[in-house]
Motif scaffolding. Structure first.
Motif, PDB file in Angstrom:
ATOM      1  N   ILE A  38      33.663  40.293  29.870  1.00  0.00           N
ATOM      2  CA  ILE A  38      33.921  40.478  31.298  1.00  0.00           C
ATOM      3  C   ILE A  38      35.253  39.858  31.684  1.00  0.00           C
ATOM      4  O   ILE A  38      36.071  40.462  32.401  1.00  0.00           O
ATOM      5  CB  ILE A  38      32.773  39.859  32.128  1.00  0.00           C
ATOM      6  N   ALA A  39      35.494  38.628  31.209  1.00  0.00           N
ATOM      7  CA  ALA A  39      36.736  37.935  31.553  1.00  0.00           C
ATOM      8  C   ALA A  39      37.956  38.673  31.020  1.00  0.00           C
ATOM      9  O   ALA A  39      38.954  38.853  31.739  1.00  0.00           O
ATOM     10  CB  ALA A  39      36.699  36.507  31.007  1.00  0.00           C
ATOM     11  N   GLU A  40      37.897  39.116  29.769  1.00  0.00           N
ATOM     12  CA  GLU A  40      39.059  39.792  29.191  1.00  0.00           C
ATOM     13  C   GLU A  40      39.318  41.134  29.863  1.00  0.00           C
ATOM     14  O   GLU A  40      40.473  41.519  30.083  1.00  0.00           O
ATOM     15  CB  GLU A  40      38.860  39.969  27.685  1.00  0.00           C
ATOM     16  N   THR A  41      38.258  41.847  30.215  1.00  0.00           N
ATOM     17  CA  THR A  41      38.435  43.107  30.940  1.00  0.00           C
ATOM     18  C   THR A  41      39.072  42.849  32.300  1.00  0.00           C
ATOM     19  O   THR A  41      39.952  43.599  32.748  1.00  0.00           O
ATOM     20  CB  THR A  41      37.090  43.823  31.119  1.00  0.00           C
ATOM     21  N   ALA A  42      38.647  41.770  32.956  1.00  0.00           N
ATOM     22  CA  ALA A  42      39.184  41.439  34.272  1.00  0.00           C
ATOM     23  C   ALA A  42      40.680  41.156  34.209  1.00  0.00           C
ATOM     24  O   ALA A  42      41.452  41.616  35.058  1.00  0.00           O
ATOM     25  CB  ALA A  42      38.439  40.237  34.853  1.00  0.00           C
ATOM     26  N   PHE A  43      41.115  40.434  33.200  1.00  0.00           N
ATOM     27  CA  PHE A  43      42.555  40.173  33.047  1.00  0.00           C
ATOM     28  C   PHE A  43      43.291  41.456  32.675  1.00  0.00           C
ATOM     29  O   PHE A  43      44.357  41.755  33.217  1.00  0.00           O
ATOM     30  CB  PHE A  43      42.781  39.094  31.986  1.00  0.00           C
ATOM     31  N   ARG A  44      42.725  42.203  31.751  1.00  0.00           N
ATOM     32  CA  ARG A  44      43.396  43.411  31.268  1.00  0.00           C
ATOM     33  C   ARG A  44      43.545  44.459  32.371  1.00  0.00           C
ATOM     34  O   ARG A  44      44.589  45.138  32.457  1.00  0.00           O
ATOM     35  CB  ARG A  44      42.602  43.990  30.096  1.00  0.00           C
ATOM     36  N   GLU A  45      42.544  44.597  33.206  1.00  0.00           N
ATOM     37  CA  GLU A  45      42.557  45.629  34.237  1.00  0.00           C
ATOM     38  C   GLU A  45      43.193  45.163  35.545  1.00  0.00           C
ATOM     39  O   GLU A  45      43.267  45.926  36.508  1.00  0.00           O
ATOM     40  CB  GLU A  45      41.124  46.109  34.513  1.00  0.00           C
ATOM     41  N   GLY A  46      43.651  43.916  35.577  1.00  0.00           N
ATOM     42  CA  GLY A  46      44.335  43.432  36.772  1.00  0.00           C
ATOM     43  C   GLY A  46      43.417  42.992  37.895  1.00  0.00           C
ATOM     44  O   GLY A  46      43.857  42.872  39.050  1.00  0.00           O
ATOM     45  N   TYR A  47      42.146  42.717  37.575  1.00  0.00           N
ATOM     46  CA  TYR A  47      41.226  42.230  38.602  1.00  0.00           C
ATOM     47  C   TYR A  47      41.543  40.780  38.977  1.00  0.00           C
ATOM     48  O   TYR A  47      41.170  40.325  40.058  1.00  0.00           O
ATOM     49  CB  TYR A  47      39.774  42.303  38.129  1.00  0.00           C
ATOM     50  N   VAL A  48      42.191  40.065  38.061  1.00  0.00           N
ATOM     51  CA  VAL A  48      42.506  38.658  38.292  1.00  0.00           C
ATOM     52  C   VAL A  48      43.902  38.578  38.893  1.00  0.00           C
ATOM     53  O   VAL A  48      44.901  38.862  38.217  1.00  0.00           O
ATOM     54  CB  VAL A  48      42.443  37.842  36.986  1.00  0.00           C
ATOM     55  N   GLY A  53      28.640  49.073  33.934  1.00  0.00           N
ATOM     56  CA  GLY A  53      30.064  49.340  33.826  1.00  0.00           C
ATOM     57  C   GLY A  53      30.867  48.865  35.020  1.00  0.00           C
ATOM     58  O   GLY A  53      32.044  49.215  35.157  1.00  0.00           O
ATOM     59  N   ARG A  54      30.257  48.048  35.855  1.00  0.00           N
ATOM     60  CA  ARG A  54      30.941  47.551  37.062  1.00  0.00           C
ATOM     61  C   ARG A  54      31.558  46.191  36.747  1.00  0.00           C
ATOM     62  O   ARG A  54      31.121  45.144  37.205  1.00  0.00           O
ATOM     63  CB  ARG A  54      29.963  47.504  38.215  1.00  0.00           C
ATOM     64  N   PHE A  55      32.626  46.213  35.946  1.00  0.00           N
ATOM     65  CA  PHE A  55      33.227  44.994  35.408  1.00  0.00           C
ATOM     66  C   PHE A  55      33.818  44.104  36.503  1.00  0.00           C
ATOM     67  O   PHE A  55      33.708  42.876  36.423  1.00  0.00           O
ATOM     68  CB  PHE A  55      34.307  45.347  34.385  1.00  0.00           C
ATOM     69  N   GLU A  56      34.468  44.701  37.473  1.00  0.00           N
ATOM     70  CA  GLU A  56      35.104  43.866  38.499  1.00  0.00           C
ATOM     71  C   GLU A  56      34.061  43.097  39.299  1.00  0.00           C
ATOM     72  O   GLU A  56      34.215  41.900  39.550  1.00  0.00           O
ATOM     73  CB  GLU A  56      35.964  44.707  39.430  1.00  0.00           C
ATOM     74  N   GLU A  57      32.987  43.756  39.665  1.00  0.00           N
ATOM     75  CA  GLU A  57      31.929  43.062  40.396  1.00  0.00           C
ATOM     76  C   GLU A  57      31.291  41.976  39.527  1.00  0.00           C
ATOM     77  O   GLU A  57      30.954  40.888  40.019  1.00  0.00           O
ATOM     78  CB  GLU A  57      30.872  44.056  40.853  1.00  0.00           C
ATOM     79  N   ALA A  58      31.151  42.265  38.263  1.00  0.00           N
ATOM     80  CA  ALA A  58      30.595  41.267  37.345  1.00  0.00           C
ATOM     81  C   ALA A  58      31.490  40.038  37.298  1.00  0.00           C
ATOM     82  O   ALA A  58      31.015  38.891  37.325  1.00  0.00           O
ATOM     83  CB  ALA A  58      30.437  41.862  35.947  1.00  0.00           C
TER      84      ALA A  58
END
Length: 477
Positions: A124-134, A74-79
Motif C-alpha cells: 500500500i505504501a509503495e503504491t501510494a508513493f508511486r502513484e503520487g498519493y503522497v 483495489g482502492r489503494f489511495e483510500e487504504a
C-alpha cells in the motif's frame, strides 16, 4: 469485507526472497514483491474479525481490517489514507516490523496461516508513493517551536506528528544523516536507504528542519535548546551496547555489532571513513555472539564481505520450531526464526557461554566457549544457567558482539540534565512522558530500553500528544 469465504480457499502466499546466489553479491533489498493481483488476493483473506486481535497487538493501533478490505477492492489511495492515520512510516514498518499483528491474526491462531499484513502494508505504501498519493502538506504555523533530539523512529514520529499539529519543528541529529538506527543500524539489504531519503525529503518539504552533525549535550548545550524552544523531545535511543568483559576482550578483532553495521552502511552511503574504522571480513573466520536480529544482520553483512566461515552462537537453548507451548498467545512466540541471512550461509549453535577470547602474539585466533544447561529450580521461577565444563575453541579472526543494548549514552543530553534514570540507565519518566525537567520530554528506546521500531514510533506519537497537551495548557494561561 469483500469476500467472506476467501480465507477458506486462498492460502497464505509470501513474496519470498531473491535467490541466494544472486542477493549475496549486493546490498539491495532481499525481499521480493507480489504482483498486484496476488497482493489483492492475499488481502481478501482478512476475515474482518469481530474482535480484531491484529489491531489490538499493533503498538501504533493500525486498523488492519479496514485497509485490507480496501486493498482487496483495489482502492489503494483510500487504504493509504487510513493507514497513514495510525502509522507515520508504513514504508519502514512494512519492511522491518516483526509483525506483532500477524502473530495475533485469527488465521495464525487457528490455522497457522496469518494474513500477510506486513507485506500488504508495504505494498500500500509503495503504491501510494508511486502513484503520487503522497504529497507534502505544510500546515499553518501556530508560532510555537519544538526541538526533537534524535532522528531515529521515535524522533521522526514525534517530529512528524508535531509538525502536523502546526508546531515549527527542528530535528537535531549527531550523525552525518538523519535516520538513527534505521540508517546506521539496519542493513541496506533489509531497508534501502533510498526509502529513508524519500521520507526525509517529504518531511523537509512539509517544513521540518533537520540539523545533522549536531551533538546535543556536546556541541550544543541542552540549556540553549531549552531557552530557544517551547518544548524539547529527547529521542536519543539506547545506544550503549551490552559488553562481554571476559579475558581477551581487548584483542583487536573483537567489535560491537554496530561497529560493523554502521561502518558498512556509511561506506554504501559514500561517507569517507578512516582506515581504522573499516572492518573487512573477507577470507576470515567470523563469530557472532548473540542470536537475535542484530546478530543475523552481522551474519548477512559478513556473507557479503566474503567471510571464510560464520558461526553464530547464543547462550540460550534453541527454541522449538513452529509452536512453543511455553509462549502461547497472547505472549510473543519464542520460536526458531530463520532469517534471510541465515539462509545465506551460517552455522548456528545454542547453549554456549563465552569464557574468553583466545589470542596468539596479540592477535585474535579463537573464542573459547562452554556448553551450558538451563535448569528450572524445584521451587519454580526463572531457569538458571549451569556450566557443564565441556569447552572448545571456535576459530575466529573477527568477533561481533550482538547482545543487545542497555541504556542511552550518558555523555549527551542526559549528562547536562538532572534526569532520573532507572536501574538500567534509561530515562525514568512517568506516564505523561514528562521528565521532570521543565519543557523536556522523552520518548523511544531512551525510556523503554531497546525495543522494536514500531514501539519507538508509538512512543514518539505519544510524546507528540503530551507535548501538544502541555503547550496548549501553558498558552491558555
Amino acid at each position: 469485507m469483500g469476500d467472506p469465504k476467501a480465507f477458506l480457499t486462498v492460502h497464505r502466499l509470501e513474496a519470498g526472497y531473491r535467490p541466494v546466489h544472486d542477493r549475496i553479491h549486493d546490498y539491495s533489498e532481499v525481499e521480493q514483491t507480489l504482483n498486484t493481483s496476488d497482493r489483492r488476493k492475499q488481502a481478501s483473506r482478512c476475515m474482518d474479525c469481530g474482535v480484531p486481535f491484529c489491531h489490538w497487538a499493533c503498538p501504533v493501533g493500525n486498523r488492519q481490517p479496514e485497509w485490507q478490505d480496501l486493498l482487496y477492492r483495489g482502492r489503494f489511495e483510500e487504504a493509504y489514507r487510513i493507514l497513514e492515520q495510525t502509522c507515520d512510516f508504513p514504508e519502514f514498518t512494512g519492511r522491518i516490523c516483526p509483525a506483532l499483528c500477524e502473530k495475533s491474526c485469527v488465521l495464525k491462531l487457528s490455522a497457522d496461516e496469518p494474513v500477510t499484513i506486513r507485506e500488504n502494508e508495504a505494498a500500500i505504501a509503495e503504491t501510494a508513493f508511486r502513484e503520487g498519493y503522497v504529497k507534502p502538506v505544510e500546515p499553518v504555523r501556530n508560532g510555537l517551536k519544538v526541538a526533537v533530539v534524535g532522528s531515529g523512529p521515535a524522533g521522526l514520529a514525534a517530529a512528524n506528528r508535531l509538525n502536523r499539529k502546526e508546531y515549527t519543528v527542528t530535528v537535531y541529529e549527531k550523525d552525518e544523516l538523519p535516520g538513527g538506527l534505521l540508517r546506521f543500524g539496519i542493513p541496506n539489504f533489509k531497508l534501502s536507504k533510498k526509502i529513508i531519503d524519500r521520507r526525509i525529503r517529504l518531511m523537509e518539504q512539509e517544513g521540518i528542519v533537520f540539523k545533522t552533525g549536531a551533538a546535543v549535550g556536546k556541541d550544543i548545550p541542552m540549556e540553549a535548546l531549552i531557552g530557544e524552544y517551547d518544548a524539547v523531545c529527547l529521542a536519543i535511543g539506547a545506544e550503549v551496547p551490552r559488553d562481554l568483559p571476559v579475558p581477551g576482550r581487548e584483542l583487536p578483532g573483537v567489535h560491537f555489532a554496530l561497529e560493523l553495521l554502521g561502518m558498512q552502511n556509511r561506506v554504501l552511503q559514500g561517507i569517507d571513513l578512516p582506515p581504522e574504522k573499516r572492518i573487512d571480513a573477507r577470507g576470515k573466520h567470523v563469530v557472532v555472539i548473540g542470536g537475535g536480529d542484530t546478530g543475523s544482520d552481522c551474519v548477512g553483512t559478513a556473507v557479503r564481505h566474503g567471510a571464510k566461515s560464520i558461526t553464530q552462537i547464543e547462550i540460550m537453548p534453541a527454541p522449538p520450531q513452529g509452536y512453543n507451548p511455553k509462549t502461547p498467545w497472547p505472549m510473543y512466540p519464542q520460536v526458531l526464526k530463520t532469517s534471510s541471512s541465515h539462509e545465506e550461509g551460517c552455522t548456528r549453535r545454542w547453549s554456549l557461554a563465552t569464557n574468553r577470547f583466545v589470542g596468539q602474539e596479540g592477535k585474535l585466533v579463537g573464542v573459547e566457549v562452554e556448553q551450558v544447561v538451563w535448569e528450572t529450580p524445584a521451587q519454580g521461577g526463572r531457569p538458571q544457567m549451569k556450566k557443564t565444563g565441556k569447552t572448545e575453541v571456535i576459530p575466529a579472526d573477527l568477533v561481533f558482539l550482538a547482545m543487545g543494548f542497555v541504556s542511552p549514552r550518558q555523555d549527551g543530553p542526559v549528562s547536562q540534565l538532572s534526569l532520573a534514570t532507572d536501574a538500567r540507565g534509561n530515562i525514568a519518566v512517568d506516564a505523561s512522558l514528562f521528565t521532570g525537567t521543565d519543557k523536556v520530554f522523552a520518548a523511544g528506546d531512551a525510556v523503554s530500553g531497546a525495543s522494536l521500531v514500531v514501539r519507538a514510533m508509538a512512543s514518539g506519537q505519544k510524546a507528540a500528544r503530551e507535548i501538544d497537551r502541555y503547550l496548549k495548557k501553558q498558552h491558555e494561561r
